[in-house]
Scaffold this active site. Sequence first.
Site, PDB file in Angstrom:
ATOM      1  N   ASN A 158      19.890  23.501  23.002  1.00  0.00           N
ATOM      2  CA  ASN A 158      20.343  22.137  22.729  1.00  0.00           C
ATOM      3  C   ASN A 158      21.885  22.081  22.694  1.00  0.00           C
ATOM      4  O   ASN A 158      22.533  22.936  23.282  1.00  0.00           O
ATOM      5  CB  ASN A 158      19.706  21.567  21.468  1.00  0.00           C
ATOM      6  N   ARG A 159      22.443  21.122  22.006  1.00  0.00           N
ATOM      7  CA  ARG A 159      23.867  20.819  22.221  1.00  0.00           C
ATOM      8  C   ARG A 159      24.786  21.242  21.079  1.00  0.00           C
ATOM      9  O   ARG A 159      24.380  21.243  19.917  1.00  0.00           O
ATOM     10  CB  ARG A 159      24.032  19.319  22.450  1.00  0.00           C
TER      11      ARG A 159
ATOM     12  N   HIS B 139      22.444  24.211  26.008  1.00  0.00           N
ATOM     13  CA  HIS B 139      21.529  25.321  26.302  1.00  0.00           C
ATOM     14  C   HIS B 139      22.249  26.647  26.616  1.00  0.00           C
ATOM     15  O   HIS B 139      21.897  27.348  27.561  1.00  0.00           O
ATOM     16  CB  HIS B 139      20.600  24.952  27.459  1.00  0.00           C
TER      17      HIS B 139
ATOM     18  N   HIS C 108      11.643  26.521  27.027  1.00  0.00           N
ATOM     19  CA  HIS C 108      11.807  25.194  27.625  1.00  0.00           C
ATOM     20  C   HIS C 108      10.695  24.887  28.632  1.00  0.00           C
ATOM     21  O   HIS C 108      10.964  24.510  29.769  1.00  0.00           O
ATOM     22  CB  HIS C 108      13.176  25.112  28.300  1.00  0.00           C
ATOM     23  N   SER C 109       9.447  25.045  28.194  1.00  0.00           N
ATOM     24  CA  SER C 109       8.339  24.737  29.106  1.00  0.00           C
ATOM     25  C   SER C 109       8.092  23.239  29.183  1.00  0.00           C
ATOM     26  O   SER C 109       8.207  22.524  28.196  1.00  0.00           O
ATOM     27  CB  SER C 109       7.058  25.430  28.631  1.00  0.00           C
ATOM     28  N   TYR C 110       7.755  22.810  30.389  1.00  0.00           N
ATOM     29  CA  TYR C 110       7.400  21.410  30.639  1.00  0.00           C
ATOM     30  C   TYR C 110       5.875  21.371  30.777  1.00  0.00           C
ATOM     31  O   TYR C 110       5.324  21.855  31.764  1.00  0.00           O
ATOM     32  CB  TYR C 110       8.031  20.911  31.939  1.00  0.00           C
TER      33      TYR C 110
ATOM     34  N   ASP D 161      14.064  12.115  23.765  1.00  0.00           N
ATOM     35  CA  ASP D 161      14.877  13.327  23.893  1.00  0.00           C
ATOM     36  C   ASP D 161      15.497  13.539  22.511  1.00  0.00           C
ATOM     37  O   ASP D 161      16.703  13.411  22.340  1.00  0.00           O
ATOM     38  CB  ASP D 161      15.937  13.141  24.988  1.00  0.00           C
TER      39      ASP D 161
ATOM     40  N   GLN E 249      12.198  19.602  19.604  1.00  0.00           N
ATOM     41  CA  GLN E 249      12.742  18.591  20.506  1.00  0.00           C
ATOM     42  C   GLN E 249      11.610  18.073  21.383  1.00  0.00           C
ATOM     43  O   GLN E 249      10.993  18.840  22.131  1.00  0.00           O
ATOM     44  CB  GLN E 249      13.842  19.203  21.395  1.00  0.00           C
TER      45      GLN E 249
ATOM     46  N   GLU F 144      10.206  21.708  22.337  1.00  0.00           N
ATOM     47  CA  GLU F 144      11.111  22.855  22.182  1.00  0.00           C
ATOM     48  C   GLU F 144      11.328  23.100  20.694  1.00  0.00           C
ATOM     49  O   GLU F 144      12.062  22.363  20.036  1.00  0.00           O
ATOM     50  CB  GLU F 144      12.448  22.547  22.869  1.00  0.00           C
TER      51      GLU F 144
HETATM   52  C1  BGC Z   1      17.492  18.327  26.430  1.00  0.00           C
HETATM   53  C2  BGC Z   1      17.678  17.252  27.460  1.00  0.00           C
HETATM   54  C3  BGC Z   1      18.022  17.912  28.765  1.00  0.00           C
HETATM   55  C4  BGC Z   1      16.900  18.866  29.131  1.00  0.00           C
HETATM   56  C5  BGC Z   1      17.106  19.580  30.426  1.00  0.00           C
HETATM   57  C6  BGC Z   1      16.382  19.224  26.875  1.00  0.00           C
HETATM   58  O1  BGC Z   1      16.208  20.244  25.957  1.00  0.00           O
HETATM   59  O2  BGC Z   1      17.211  17.797  25.152  1.00  0.00           O
HETATM   60  O3  BGC Z   1      18.672  16.340  27.066  1.00  0.00           O
HETATM   61  O4  BGC Z   1      18.199  16.940  29.761  1.00  0.00           O
HETATM   62  O5  BGC Z   1      16.734  19.798  28.112  1.00  0.00           O
HETATM   63  O6  BGC Z   1      18.316  20.117  30.507  1.00  0.00           O
END
Ligand code: BGC
Length: 344
Positions: A75-76, A102, A176-178, A247, A283, A309
């Site tokens: 994250n940020r 990330h 970071h699995s979708y 998000d 997340q 996440e």
């Molecule tokens: C973030 C998003 C980001 C994504 C892909 C997520 O974990 O919260 O803002 O766009 O990852 O990078």
Amino acid sequence: MSILSESYGQMPDGRFVNQFTLTGSGSLSATVITYGATLTHLNYGGRDVVLGYDSLEDYRTRDGYLGATIGRYANRIAQGRFFLNGDEYRVACNEKNITHLHGGPLGFDTRVWIPVIEQVEPIPTLKLYLVSEDGEMGYPGRMIVCVSYSVLPDDTLEITYHAECDKDTILNLTNHSYFNLAGYDGGDILDTELTLYADAITPVDAHLIPTGELLPVDDTPFDFRQAKPIGRDMGAQHPQLFGRLYDHNFVLGPSGEMKHAASAFSPRSGIRMDCWTDQPGVQLYTSPGLNLPGKNGCIPGKYPSFCLETQHFPDSPNHETFPSTILRAGESFDSVTRYSFSKA
Ligand code: BGC
């Protein structure tokens, strides 16, 4: 229960990347590659429920962090800046030159991890190791990280994280699995029924940096305490839904305590996934679309997946009231997240 090892591809510098398929005694199997310690396939009940690509080249060159292990700081971090023990540290602003995202441009998702198979009968575990050098991406201390994957007999994917550092540093690790419980090619996830066991979110500013407050989910589109389709309130009028997607970091509870974070159910497939974690937050990210084609040339439409996440809160180093993400020299960080599957 077994782990099958195969070669997967080669990095431009010649290093080999392997793939490991973990097959449990139930109906779940997982495939992980050493590039990014990335989960590439998660097969349950005849469906592969994570998005991904078909080649190393795609994992290396496309966006999205699909299935990857994220670090040092998932994250940020606002303006790529934080203070630790009175010293200022700068980490790369790899998102619009404004925020650190990330772990930076060469985060853990871009590294080739070293695999070791550990056979503790009856469940074999894939352990992936990484050394992150002092100063890498701007972070202090030489860190040793281990991410391990196991498929448990009750159709659970268990991911554990271990880290140690020779200097005080900060850390936030996630996967970071979708997910799409109808399959990676199963259409949108808007009808997936989601429960999130969270009473609050950490609201964010326009750069997705937490304001520092906690926003109770009561009477907001963020109230997932009773199962509801992910898409139901996603277009609602709410100042925190400015991107018309979720998000956001949901507050789960104290760090270090195992908690039932979420439950997701796809009426299309009858597949349910329960997420458990000892992390304080998760997340929820409902990406509106991805820079694909992905697996088997699949071009997903809008809202093809959701991410859960498990993590510490975004930008924690700049918010004293958030659970600490400091890892002290000589201490170790240990964490576990489980994704359990069942079928209606
Ligand atoms: C973030 C998003 C980001 C994504 C892909 C997520 O974990 O919260 O803002 O766009 O990852 O990078």
